[in-house]
Enzyme design. Structure first.
Site, PDB file in Angstrom:
ATOM      1  N   ASP A 125      -1.101   0.136  -4.825  1.00 23.90           N
ATOM      2  CA  ASP A 125      -2.376   0.826  -5.188  1.00 23.90           C
ATOM      3  C   ASP A 125      -2.114   2.281  -5.857  1.00 23.90           C
ATOM      4  OD1 ASP A 125      -1.410   1.451  -2.697  1.00 23.90           O
ATOM      5  OD2 ASP A 125      -3.464   1.016  -1.732  1.00 23.90           O
ATOM      6  N   THR A 166      -8.014  -2.068   1.595  1.00 21.77           N
ATOM      7  CA  THR A 166      -7.534  -2.971   0.780  1.00 21.77           C
ATOM      8  C   THR A 166      -7.838  -4.344   1.045  1.00 21.77           C
ATOM      9  OG1 THR A 166      -5.171  -1.638   0.383  1.00 21.77           O
ATOM     10  CG2 THR A 166      -5.280  -4.106  -0.065  1.00 21.77           C
ATOM     11  N   HIS A 178      -1.397  11.027  -1.023  1.00 21.07           N
ATOM     12  CA  HIS A 178      -1.114  10.273  -1.961  1.00 21.07           C
ATOM     13  C   HIS A 178      -0.290  10.829  -3.429  1.00 21.07           C
ATOM     14  CE1 HIS A 178      -4.242   7.000  -0.660  1.00 21.07           C
ATOM     15  NE2 HIS A 178      -3.327   7.316   0.361  1.00 21.07           N
ATOM     16  N   SER A 208      -7.025   4.009  -1.596  1.00 21.89           N
ATOM     17  CA  SER A 208      -6.949   2.683  -1.453  1.00 21.89           C
ATOM     18  C   SER A 208      -8.219   1.942  -1.950  1.00 21.89           C
ATOM     19  CB  SER A 208      -6.432   2.455  -0.101  1.00 21.89           C
ATOM     20  OG  SER A 208      -5.046   2.883  -0.140  1.00 21.89           O
ATOM     21  N   GLU A 238      -1.037  -7.871   2.102  1.00 21.14           N
ATOM     22  CA  GLU A 238      -0.888  -6.293   2.057  1.00 21.14           C
ATOM     23  C   GLU A 238       0.079  -6.097   3.240  1.00 21.14           C
ATOM     24  OE1 GLU A 238      -3.291  -2.264   2.523  1.00 21.14           O
ATOM     25  OE2 GLU A 238      -3.841  -3.951   3.853  1.00 21.14           O
ATOM     26  N   ASP A 255       0.925  -1.166   0.023  1.00 20.98           N
ATOM     27  CA  ASP A 255       0.050   0.071   0.133  1.00 20.98           C
ATOM     28  C   ASP A 255       1.024   1.224  -0.038  1.00 20.98           C
ATOM     29  OD1 ASP A 255      -1.768   2.151   0.449  1.00 20.98           O
ATOM     30  OD2 ASP A 255      -3.176   0.651   1.426  1.00 20.98           O
ATOM     31  N   HIS A 284       2.193   8.819   5.243  1.00 13.93           N
ATOM     32  CA  HIS A 284       1.176   9.599   5.765  1.00 13.93           C
ATOM     33  C   HIS A 284       1.693  10.478   6.813  1.00 13.93           C
ATOM     34  CE1 HIS A 284      -2.050   9.319   2.854  1.00 13.93           C
ATOM     35  NE2 HIS A 284      -2.336   7.797   3.108  1.00 13.93           N
ATOM     36  N   GLU A 343      -5.861  -7.403  24.903  1.00 15.16           N
ATOM     37  CA  GLU A 343      -4.510  -7.091  25.119  1.00 15.16           C
ATOM     38  C   GLU A 343      -4.634  -5.745  25.814  1.00 15.16           C
ATOM     39  OE1 GLU A 343      -0.983  -5.630  22.062  1.00 15.16           O
ATOM     40  OE2 GLU A 343      -2.862  -6.467  21.031  1.00 15.16           O
TER      41      GLU A 343
END
Length: 564
Positions: free
Chosen positions: A408, A207, A486, A142, A362, A92, A371, A272
């Protein structure tokens, strides 16, 4: 170029070059011309760098390498057969500059200069370019891209598994099955193949959702997200529901990634973190999956994954984090499997199916590190992605498994300046700007790194004493924005295995799905199996070579006798 045969000659050459560098530097200072000082300094740096390595990359070296590459290309053999299995790797946000930078980063981590290094998929025999624009945008997201490469249909940004007839954020139009487009996973299941998804993001993220969901807004990962848009969750199923309750998602043999909180109600606490689940509708979708898969296994940690009884387990859902899985460089405190480990388990699970399988893997956090403006993390995520590709390559046969590696969309990271060979990729470029301050080799066109670039007065910050190689460092950006965007440039496709030769050009992104369907003989379009059957059903013409030869001999004899 001179060939050095002993270390004494090398040392003499090195001493001469260093002396020359010093003289040139002194001459530059004496002249006092700014440009001249820059040129002599660069010459000095190059001379010093050359003196520190053996002179082996001469004309003979490059000619030999070029000839070997040519021979490799000439010896390339197409595998023109059906692909029993398909493994689709999606990095990605893995732009071409990311691939190049990751290659150098990998080499430098191994103590090399880096530029000569190769990623696993660099060695794949066939490559192409993918045009990533979507039906409503020059620069894609995406969601629309996942729809393109998984279903064979381009669509609008922020929508998944539907065509451009669906209005963004409109639940009603989402419900119309005429606007739904099925993915290669649905086609594979119809052909009795096993299917699975692996990701380092939430399994409900854009994705992986492209393999099973049909939504008018990619953000509708659970009913809580839908509530912000006023969506009636009893009418439009969210993405998590579609994975667990609907086909093809509920039929996946493998689901590995993050996103536990999107499947559990707020009355439940996370195993968790102890935080509450997100769901407002009270559904425990993990419990539902376990109930629907009595011979399956639900797991939440690396320990459970590596100790999984693959032979005795028919399906597995592994959710290793409440949201996205941690960045690899920040995961030491988490009991998370690596992408490579998840990929290995997924292949082991799916290989049990005699009819073959289709698997999506992915590397999702490459994109998110970009980003965040954190190039080092993005490159490390790419290296982890490459390790997963290497594992798949080692576990499968070239003759029956088509492996595709692509991205992508791009990002705005660039590799710039004039850094010397072997210069630390994460460091300074070695050049100065017009403001007489250094700048980094890696930078972004926009993003959160703007404050590391300019001070409050708009003056560029001097990076001389800044550790630009630190994990937390934000690479400089030209435009201030909270999240880097992007990029719209093409991305690469790398392929190996049956029908990989169909990737040799520049293609629309949705072409990828059509190749997968053709190679694996699934879906409603052209299939290799149909073409092969049609070819074999045509009766071949049998040429009576002996009779033809006898006829020619008789004809020549007759001509000779007649003329005599």
């Amino acid at each position: 170029m001179a060939q050095f045969v002993d270390s004494e000659a090398r040392m003499m050459y090195s001493s001469k070059m260093i002396l020359l560098a010093v003289v040139l530097a002194l001459l530059g200072v004496a002249h006092g011309d700014g440009q001249h000082r820059d040129n002599t300094a660069r010459a000095a740096a190059r001379a010093a760098a050359k003196s520190n390595r053996a002179v082996t990359e001469d004309a003979a070296y490059w000619n030999q390498l070029g000839q070997q590459l040519l021979l490799d290309e000439l010896g390339k053999q197409r595998i023109n057969s059906q692909a029993k299995n398909i493994i689709f790797f999606l990095g990605d946000g893995m732009s071409i500059s990311t691939v190049t930078a990751a290659r150098i980063y990998k080499g430098q981590k191994a103590g090399k200069t880096g530029e000569e290094e190769q990623l696993t998929f660099d060695r794949f025999p066939y490559t192409a370019l993918s045009r990533t624009y979507c039906t409503d945008a020059q620069v894609a997201d995406s969601a629309c891209t996942a729809t393109a490469y998984l279903t064979g249909v381009k669509t609008d940004t922020d929508t998944i598994g539907i065509d451009a007839n669906v209005e963004f954020n409109n639940c009603t139009t989402q419900l119309d099955p005429a606007f739904h487009v099925d993915s290669v996973m649905a086609w594979a299941q119809a052909a009795n193949k096993a299917t699975g998804i692996v990701t380092t993001t939430r399994v409900t993220h854009a994705t992986p959702a492209g393999t099973y969901a049909h939504v008018a807004n990619r953000d509708w990962e659970d009913d809580y997200a839908q509530s912000f848009d006023g969506v009636d969750s009893t009418i439009c199923d969210d993405i998590a529901e579609q994975l667990v309750l609907s086909s093809p998602g509920k039929n996946f043999k493998v689901i590995l990634g993050g996103g536990r909180a999107y499947f559990t109600p707020r009355t439940m606490t996370d195993i968790e973190t102890g935080a509450a689940g997100r769901r407002r509708d009270g559904q425990d979708l993990i419990g539902q999956w376990v109930s629907d898969h009595p011979t399956g296994k639900y797991i939440t940690s690396r320990d459970e994954l590596v100790n999984l009884d693959v032979a005795g387990t028919d399906s597995v859902m592994g959710l290793f984090s409440p949201a996205h899985m941690e960045y690899f460089l920040e995961s030491s405190a988490a009991n998370n499997p690596t992408l490579e480990e998840m990929t290995r388990t997924a292949i082991q699970m799916l290989q049990k199916d005699a009819n073959g399988y289709v698997l999506l893997v992915e590397g999702g956090r490459i994109d998110q590190a970009h980003h965040d403006g954190r190039a080092k993390l993005a490159l490390e995520e790419t290296i982890q992605f490459d390790l997963a590709v290497a594992a798949a390559l080692n576990m499968t046969s070239r003759q029956d498994t088509l492996i595709i590696v692509t991205a992508d969309h791009s990002h705005t990271m660039t590799i710039n300046g004039y850094p010397e060979r072997g210069n630390n990729l994460l460091g300074l470029s070695g050049d100065m700007g017009d403001d007489e301050k250094p700048y980094t080799t890696l930078s972004y066109a926009n993003g959160p790194g703007y404050p590391t670039t300019f001070d409050e007065n708009g003056t560029r910050i001097d990076l001389t004493n800044v550790d630009t190689t630190a994990d937390e460092y934000l690479q400089p950006s030209a435009v201030p924005i909270y999240s880097e965007t992007h990029g719209g440039d093409d991305v690469a496709i790398f392929a190996i295995g049956p029908q990989a030769h169909l990737f040799q050009g520049v293609y629309e992104q949705h072409y990828i799905a059509h190749v997968m369907a053709y190679a694996a003989c699934v879906g409603d379009g052209l299939k290799y199996c149909d073409a092969k059957e049609s070819s074999s059903s045509s009766r071949p013409i049998v040429v009576p070579y002996v009779l033809i030869a006898e006829f020619i001999m008789v004809w020549f004899a007759g001509q000779f006798l007649f003329r005599s």
